[in-house]
Design a protein around this motif. Structure first.
Motif, PDB file in Angstrom:
ATOM      1  N   PHE A  50       0.859  -1.183   0.000  1.00  0.00           N
ATOM      2  CA  PHE A  50       0.000   0.000   0.000  1.00  0.00           C
ATOM      3  C   PHE A  50       0.896   1.234   0.000  1.00  0.00           C
ATOM      4  O   PHE A  50       1.729   1.413   0.897  1.00  0.00           O
ATOM      5  CB  PHE A  50      -0.909   0.009   1.236  1.00  0.00           C
ATOM      6  CG  PHE A  50      -2.035   1.003   1.155  1.00  0.00           C
ATOM      7  CD1 PHE A  50      -3.272   0.638   0.673  1.00  0.00           C
ATOM      8  CD2 PHE A  50      -1.836   2.319   1.550  1.00  0.00           C
ATOM      9  CE1 PHE A  50      -4.302   1.549   0.571  1.00  0.00           C
ATOM     10  CE2 PHE A  50      -2.863   3.241   1.456  1.00  0.00           C
ATOM     11  CZ  PHE A  50      -4.101   2.853   0.976  1.00  0.00           C
ATOM     12  N   VAL A  51       0.747   2.084  -0.997  1.00  0.00           N
ATOM     13  CA  VAL A  51       1.614   3.248  -1.171  1.00  0.00           C
ATOM     14  C   VAL A  51       0.827   4.515  -0.880  1.00  0.00           C
ATOM     15  O   VAL A  51      -0.265   4.727  -1.413  1.00  0.00           O
ATOM     16  CB  VAL A  51       2.181   3.302  -2.602  1.00  0.00           C
ATOM     17  CG1 VAL A  51       3.084   4.519  -2.778  1.00  0.00           C
ATOM     18  CG2 VAL A  51       2.942   2.020  -2.920  1.00  0.00           C
ATOM     19  N   ALA A  52       1.379   5.357  -0.006  1.00  0.00           N
ATOM     20  CA  ALA A  52       0.771   6.658   0.304  1.00  0.00           C
ATOM     21  C   ALA A  52       1.880   7.630   0.677  1.00  0.00           C
ATOM     22  O   ALA A  52       3.035   7.223   0.901  1.00  0.00           O
ATOM     23  CB  ALA A  52      -0.237   6.525   1.444  1.00  0.00           C
ATOM     24  N   ASP A  53       1.532   8.898   0.757  1.00  0.00           N
ATOM     25  CA  ASP A  53       2.538   9.919   1.061  1.00  0.00           C
ATOM     26  C   ASP A  53       3.047   9.824   2.492  1.00  0.00           C
ATOM     27  O   ASP A  53       4.197  10.154   2.773  1.00  0.00           O
ATOM     28  CB  ASP A  53       1.968  11.321   0.805  1.00  0.00           C
ATOM     29  CG  ASP A  53       1.730  11.582  -0.672  1.00  0.00           C
ATOM     30  OD1 ASP A  53       2.444  10.964  -1.498  1.00  0.00           O
ATOM     31  OD2 ASP A  53       0.853  12.382  -1.008  1.00  0.00           O
ATOM     32  N   ASP A  54       2.200   9.397   3.432  1.00  0.00           N
ATOM     33  CA  ASP A  54       2.632   9.247   4.813  1.00  0.00           C
ATOM     34  C   ASP A  54       1.716   8.231   5.503  1.00  0.00           C
ATOM     35  O   ASP A  54       0.701   7.798   4.950  1.00  0.00           O
ATOM     36  CB  ASP A  54       2.607  10.589   5.563  1.00  0.00           C
ATOM     37  CG  ASP A  54       1.266  11.287   5.493  1.00  0.00           C
ATOM     38  OD1 ASP A  54       0.243  10.663   5.857  1.00  0.00           O
ATOM     39  OD2 ASP A  54       1.222  12.453   5.063  1.00  0.00           O
ATOM     40  N   ARG A  55       2.077   7.840   6.729  1.00  0.00           N
ATOM     41  CA  ARG A  55       1.352   6.800   7.439  1.00  0.00           C
ATOM     42  C   ARG A  55      -0.094   7.207   7.730  1.00  0.00           C
ATOM     43  O   ARG A  55      -1.016   6.391   7.602  1.00  0.00           O
ATOM     44  CB  ARG A  55       2.078   6.462   8.745  1.00  0.00           C
ATOM     45  CG  ARG A  55       1.390   5.377   9.560  1.00  0.00           C
ATOM     46  CD  ARG A  55       2.218   4.976  10.780  1.00  0.00           C
ATOM     47  NE  ARG A  55       1.486   4.032  11.607  1.00  0.00           N
ATOM     48  CZ  ARG A  55       1.380   2.738  11.355  1.00  0.00           C
ATOM     49  NH1 ARG A  55       1.946   2.230  10.267  1.00  0.00           N
ATOM     50  NH2 ARG A  55       0.700   1.942  12.159  1.00  0.00           N
ATOM     51  N   ALA A  56      -0.298   8.458   8.109  1.00  0.00           N
ATOM     52  CA  ALA A  56      -1.653   8.902   8.436  1.00  0.00           C
ATOM     53  C   ALA A  56      -2.570   8.796   7.225  1.00  0.00           C
ATOM     54  O   ALA A  56      -3.721   8.353   7.329  1.00  0.00           O
ATOM     55  CB  ALA A  56      -1.624  10.338   8.957  1.00  0.00           C
ATOM     56  N   GLU A  57      -2.064   9.180   6.061  1.00  0.00           N
ATOM     57  CA  GLU A  57      -2.863   9.094   4.844  1.00  0.00           C
ATOM     58  C   GLU A  57      -3.109   7.625   4.478  1.00  0.00           C
ATOM     59  O   GLU A  57      -4.204   7.264   4.040  1.00  0.00           O
ATOM     60  CB  GLU A  57      -2.154   9.811   3.701  1.00  0.00           C
ATOM     61  CG  GLU A  57      -2.868   9.769   2.357  1.00  0.00           C
ATOM     62  CD  GLU A  57      -4.158  10.576   2.319  1.00  0.00           C
ATOM     63  OE1 GLU A  57      -4.778  10.636   1.248  1.00  0.00           O
ATOM     64  OE2 GLU A  57      -4.544  11.158   3.353  1.00  0.00           O
ATOM     65  N   ALA A  58      -2.106   6.785   4.686  1.00  0.00           N
ATOM     66  CA  ALA A  58      -2.277   5.360   4.397  1.00  0.00           C
ATOM     67  C   ALA A  58      -3.365   4.762   5.274  1.00  0.00           C
ATOM     68  O   ALA A  58      -4.216   4.003   4.800  1.00  0.00           O
ATOM     69  CB  ALA A  58      -0.959   4.629   4.608  1.00  0.00           C
ATOM     70  N   LEU A  59      -3.357   5.085   6.568  1.00  0.00           N
ATOM     71  CA  LEU A  59      -4.365   4.551   7.477  1.00  0.00           C
ATOM     72  C   LEU A  59      -5.757   5.071   7.137  1.00  0.00           C
ATOM     73  O   LEU A  59      -6.743   4.334   7.225  1.00  0.00           O
ATOM     74  CB  LEU A  59      -3.997   4.904   8.921  1.00  0.00           C
ATOM     75  CG  LEU A  59      -2.764   4.174   9.483  1.00  0.00           C
ATOM     76  CD1 LEU A  59      -2.402   4.730  10.854  1.00  0.00           C
ATOM     77  CD2 LEU A  59      -3.007   2.674   9.551  1.00  0.00           C
ATOM     78  N   ARG A  60      -5.837   6.330   6.735  1.00  0.00           N
ATOM     79  CA  ARG A  60      -7.142   6.901   6.372  1.00  0.00           C
ATOM     80  C   ARG A  60      -7.727   6.175   5.166  1.00  0.00           C
ATOM     81  O   ARG A  60      -8.906   5.791   5.159  1.00  0.00           O
ATOM     82  CB  ARG A  60      -6.997   8.392   6.066  1.00  0.00           C
ATOM     83  CG  ARG A  60      -8.334   9.096   5.778  1.00  0.00           C
ATOM     84  CD  ARG A  60      -8.120  10.529   5.329  1.00  0.00           C
ATOM     85  NE  ARG A  60      -7.548  10.601   3.995  1.00  0.00           N
ATOM     86  CZ  ARG A  60      -8.263  10.482   2.866  1.00  0.00           C
ATOM     87  NH1 ARG A  60      -9.569  10.251   2.929  1.00  0.00           N
ATOM     88  NH2 ARG A  60      -7.674  10.572   1.692  1.00  0.00           N
ATOM     89  N   LEU A  61      -6.906   5.960   4.163  1.00  0.00           N
ATOM     90  CA  LEU A  61      -7.386   5.290   2.959  1.00  0.00           C
ATOM     91  C   LEU A  61      -7.651   3.798   3.219  1.00  0.00           C
ATOM     92  O   LEU A  61      -8.609   3.235   2.692  1.00  0.00           O
ATOM     93  CB  LEU A  61      -6.364   5.449   1.836  1.00  0.00           C
ATOM     94  CG  LEU A  61      -6.170   6.885   1.325  1.00  0.00           C
ATOM     95  CD1 LEU A  61      -4.993   6.956   0.366  1.00  0.00           C
ATOM     96  CD2 LEU A  61      -7.435   7.393   0.657  1.00  0.00           C
ATOM     97  N   ALA A  62      -6.810   3.173   4.044  1.00  0.00           N
ATOM     98  CA  ALA A  62      -7.023   1.765   4.362  1.00  0.00           C
ATOM     99  C   ALA A  62      -8.342   1.558   5.096  1.00  0.00           C
ATOM    100  O   ALA A  62      -9.028   0.556   4.884  1.00  0.00           O
ATOM    101  CB  ALA A  62      -5.860   1.237   5.199  1.00  0.00           C
ATOM    102  N   GLU A  63      -8.701   2.516   5.953  1.00  0.00           N
ATOM    103  CA  GLU A  63      -9.953   2.392   6.689  1.00  0.00           C
ATOM    104  C   GLU A  63     -11.150   2.398   5.739  1.00  0.00           C
ATOM    105  O   GLU A  63     -12.141   1.690   5.963  1.00  0.00           O
ATOM    106  CB  GLU A  63     -10.077   3.537   7.691  1.00  0.00           C
ATOM    107  CG  GLU A  63     -11.394   3.566   8.456  1.00  0.00           C
ATOM    108  CD  GLU A  63     -11.658   2.296   9.248  1.00  0.00           C
ATOM    109  OE1 GLU A  63     -12.849   1.953   9.439  1.00  0.00           O
ATOM    110  OE2 GLU A  63     -10.684   1.637   9.670  1.00  0.00           O
TER     111      GLU A  63
END
Length: 288
Positions: free
Chosen positions: A236-249
């Motif tokens: 899973f690729v995102a700009d930062d961890r917070a954005e990754a968690l938001r999209l994963a949710e």
């Protein structure tokens, strides 16, 4: 005698089931743009899955049609089917479509095949799902004969022939017997990130399940063929961890609905998220 096999080069590709939350036309537009961007970023290959009927399982019933559009807008990246559900298809038509597409894209096509996992599709196609392995074996033989220019039943031969495609077949499987069959045919082996776990062993790791499959494949591989092994893994690729968690949710929320009626009593959202983080696989995800 122990067979010594040179270590094959490692290549990086990506795989998509075209599952964007959008209508079909937008899914196809987004996937095309993604592959074009992947080529610019240096990816070696792009693979698309074929699915019939179920939009939440996959968005593309006609991979060769889609890849012909992508081929016209790319120049280098290899284009693969991951997979074509070969038992449901007329193998001569698959051979024709693939041969023409491969010639038009400069020999960049890779053809992944398998039996698929949506068994209700066999009913829709007027076929018996219990015969899917036998159909796969029979249709695979016709593909190879057709591309190689050999006579087909009735005496006709494929036009245009494309012998090179016979060396670019990949077989997807979840079991040792399928891996052995791929090796004996001299084909590549496709391994999934959503490998089903054996009964009673839900936490068995992918290496524990798939290493024996690789061993069986290598043992059965014909001496004149170099091993080709493709392993799909989720990143899973995102700009930062917070954005990754938001999209994963968002993705996890989409999965909770279908799973809720099957949850064991006392299972909560935290457990579902934790299981997804550990990569134990989606119980309803199917090959192909």
């Amino acid at each position: 005698m122990t067979r010594t096999i040179a270590k094959p080069p490692l290549r990086l590709g990506f795989f998509t089931r075209l599952l964007d939350q959008a209508d079909a036309a937008e899914r196809y537009r987004l996937a095309t743009a993604q592959i074009i961007h992947a080529e610019r970023c240096g990816f070696d290959s792009a693979w698309v899955a074929q699915h019939h009927f179920h939009a939440d399982e996959g968005g593309l019933p006609a991979p060769f049609v889609f890849l012909s559009q992508v081929a016209a807008r790319t120049t280098r990246i290899r284009l693969g089917t991951g997979i074509v559900t070969l038992p449901l298809e007329l193998p001569v038509r698959v051979a024709e479509d693939a041969a023409v597409l491969d010639l038009m894209c400069g020999g960049r096509l890779e053809v992944g095949i398998g039996p698929g996992g949506n068994l209700s599709a066999y009913d829709a196609f007027g076929l018996d799902s219990t015969e899917r392995t036998a159909l796969l074996v029979r249709h695979h033989r016709i593909l190879v004969d057709a591309w190689s220019g050999r006579a087909l039943p009735g005496g006709d031969r494929l036009y245009p022939p494309n012998p090179g495609l016979a060396d670019r077949i990949w077989q997807a499987t979840f079991n040792i017997e399928g891996a052995r069959r791929a090796g004996a045919a001299g084909d590549g082996l496709m391994l999934s990130r959503t490998q089903p776990r054996p009964a009673g062993k839900p936490r068995l790791s992918l290496p524990d399940i798939q290493n024996p499959m690789i061993d069986a494949y290598l043992a059965a591989l014909t001496p004149d063929k170099a091993p080709r092994i493709l392993a799909s893994r989720a990143v899973f690729v995102a700009d930062d961890r917070a954005e990754a968690l938001r999209l994963a949710e968002i993705g996890l929320a989409r999965q909770r609905g279908p799973l809720r009626s099957h949850w064991p009593r006392g299972l909560c959202r935290r457990h579902v998220g934790a299981r997804s983080d550990r990569g134990n696989g989606h119980p309803y995800r199917r090959p192909g």
